[in-house]
Design an enzyme around this catalytic site. Structure first.
Site, PDB file in Angstrom:
ATOM      1  CE  LYS A 133      42.285  39.440  42.148  1.00  0.00           C
ATOM      2  NZ  LYS A 133      42.050  40.422  43.229  1.00  0.00           N
TER       3      LYS A 133
ATOM      4  CD  GLN B  85      39.326  42.184  44.834  1.00  0.00           C
ATOM      5  OE1 GLN B  85      40.024  41.184  44.755  1.00  0.00           O
ATOM      6  NE2 GLN B  85      39.492  43.226  44.049  1.00  0.00           N
TER       7      GLN B  85
ATOM      8  CG  ASP C  72      46.584  41.192  47.536  1.00  0.00           C
ATOM      9  OD1 ASP C  72      46.745  41.200  46.307  1.00  0.00           O
ATOM     10  OD2 ASP C  72      45.480  41.305  48.095  1.00  0.00           O
TER      11      ASP C  72
HETATM   12  N1  GUN Z   1      41.483  45.586  44.462  1.00  0.00           N
HETATM   13  C1  GUN Z   1      42.034  46.108  43.338  1.00  0.00           C
HETATM   14  N2  GUN Z   1      43.264  45.596  43.132  1.00  0.00           N
HETATM   15  C2  GUN Z   1      43.505  44.735  44.155  1.00  0.00           C
HETATM   16  C3  GUN Z   1      44.603  43.899  44.493  1.00  0.00           C
HETATM   17  O1  GUN Z   1      45.633  43.841  43.826  1.00  0.00           O
HETATM   18  N3  GUN Z   1      44.449  43.152  45.611  1.00  0.00           N
HETATM   19  C4  GUN Z   1      43.341  43.214  46.383  1.00  0.00           C
HETATM   20  N4  GUN Z   1      43.285  42.461  47.479  1.00  0.00           N
HETATM   21  N5  GUN Z   1      42.295  43.984  46.101  1.00  0.00           N
HETATM   22  C5  GUN Z   1      42.387  44.734  44.984  1.00  0.00           C
END
Ligand code: GUN
Length: 300
Positions: free
Chosen positions: A55, A99, A122
Site C-alpha cells: 500500500k 491494518q 477502508d
Molecule cells: N486486512 C485484510 N484486508 C484488509 C483490508 O481491506 N483493510 C484492512 N484495514 N485490513 C485488512
C-alpha cells in the site's frame, strides 16, 4: 468451445493508478501538498506487513505521501487509539487505514469507530457503512475490494449494469454486503447467497454477474455458471501443491471458482491471482484522493 475473456485486474488497476497519479499532481498544485495516506500496523504478522508495504509503495509511486506507524504486537488498546487520534487531528493526513486483524487485546470495532469517517479510506466506519446502505455514495467512502469488483464488472459488461441479475456468494461485512449495496446502486437485481443457501447451484445459475466471496477453494463448479455470464472471483485460498510437486514447491493460490471448467462456460472471468487483488489497492488510492478532495473543499 470458446474460452471466456480473462479480466485483467492487474492492467485495469495499473491504468487506474496512472490516472490517479495525474490527478494527485493536480491536487498537490491546488492544495499545496499531496494526498496523504497513513497506515497503522500493529504487530509483526508477515502477511499484514506485506500488505502494508505494498500500500505504501503504490501510494508513493503515484505521488501520494505515505505514512506508516508500526506498533508492537503487545501494544495496548489505548496506544492504538491514541495513534488514531493523532492522525485524525493531523490536517495533512487525508486517509487512515488500520491494518486488520488486530491483536486480541485491541478492540478492533472500537478502533474503527474512532477513525474520522472522512478519513476512513477502508469504508469500515459505521457512518460510511450506513451511507453506503442508504445509497448516499457521493458522501460515503466505500470498501475497496467491493469497489474493485464493480470496476471489473463494468470493464467486462459495460458501464450500464442496470437490470443484470447479480448473485453474490458470501455475506461478509468486508466484501459480500458492501458489494450487494454497490451493485444495487448500479441497478442490478441483487441476491446474496451464502453457506446456508438452499440449492446454491440453482441460485448461481441465474446470475449474469456472479461474485464469489466465500473463501472456499473451487466451491463454484463450471455447471453452476450461466453460459455467457461474467464471473468475479474474490477468493484467495491456498491449495496444497500437487502430489508430484517438489517438496519445496510453494502453495498455489486458487479462487472460490473452479477456474478451468468455469472458463469454458462464462463470457468473462477474473484469474486468481491477478483479478480482484490488484484492484483493492487501486481503489484504496482512489478513496484517499476522494477523501483529500473532500477535506480540502470542506476547509476552504
Ligand atoms: N486486512 C485484510 N484486508 C484488509 C483490508 O481491506 N483493510 C484492512 N484495514 N485490513 C485488512
Amino acid at each position: 468451445m470458446t474460452e471466456a475473456k480473462l479480466i485483467d485486474g492487474k492492467a485495469i488497476a495499473a491504468a487506474s493508478n496512472e490516472a490517479l497519479a495525474a490527478e494527485a499532481t493536480a491536487f498537490a498544485e491546488e492544495a499545496g501538498a499531496p494526498p496523504c495516506l497513513a497506515v497503522v500496523l500493529v504487530g509483526d504478522d508477515p502477511a499484514s506487513a506485506i500488505y502494508v508495504r505494498n500500500k505504501g509503495r503504490t501510494a508513493e509511486k503515484i505521488g501520494f505521501r505515505s505514512i506508516k506507524r508500526v506498533l508492537p504486537a503487545d501494544a495496548s488498546h489505548e496506544a492504538v487509539a491514541s495513534e488514531v487520534a493523532a492522525l485524525n487531528d493531523d490536517p495533512s493526513v487525508h486517509g487512515i487505514l488500520v491494518q486488520l486483524p488486530l491483536p486480541a487485546q485491541v478492540d478492533a470495532s472500537a478502533i474503527i469507530e474512532l477513525i474520522d469517517p472522512e478519513k476512513d479510506v477502508d469504508g469500515f466506519h459505521p457512518l460510511n457503512v450506513g451511507r453506503l446502505a442508504a445509497g448516499e455514495l457521493e458522501r460515503a467512502l466505500v470498501p475497496c475490494t467491493p469497489a474493485g469488483v464493480v470496476a471489473l464488472a463494468r470493464d467486462a459488461m459495460g458501464d450500464d449494469l442496470a437490470g443484470a441479475e447479480a448473485v453474490i456468494v458470501g455475506r461478509s461485512n468486508i466484501v459480500g454486503k458492501p458489494a450487494a449495496h454497490l451493485l444495487l446502486a448500479e441497478n442490478c437485481t441483487v441476491t446474496i447467497a451464502h453457506s446456508r443457501t438452499r440449492s446454491l447451484a440453482d441460485v448461481c445459475r441465474r446470475a449474469d454477474l456472479l461474485v464469489a466471496a466465500v473463501g472456499r477453494p473451487a466451491l463454484i463448479q463450471g455447471d453452476w455458471i450461466k453460459p455467457g455470464a461474467t464471473v468475479i472471483d474474490v477468493g484467495i485460498n491456498r491449495a496444497p501443491p500437487p502430489a508430484d510437486a517438489s517438496p519445496d514447491a510453494r502453495p498455489r493460490l486458487i479462487g472460490d471458482v473452479d477456474f478451468e471448467p468455469a472458463r469454458r462456460v462464462a463470457a468473462a472471468i477474473t484469474p486468481v491471482p491477478g483479478g480482484v487483488g490488484p484492484m483493492t489497492i487501486a481503489m484504496l488510492m482512489r478513496n484517499t484522493l476522494t477523501a483529500a478532495h473532500r477535506q480540502f473543499e470542506a476547509r476552504r
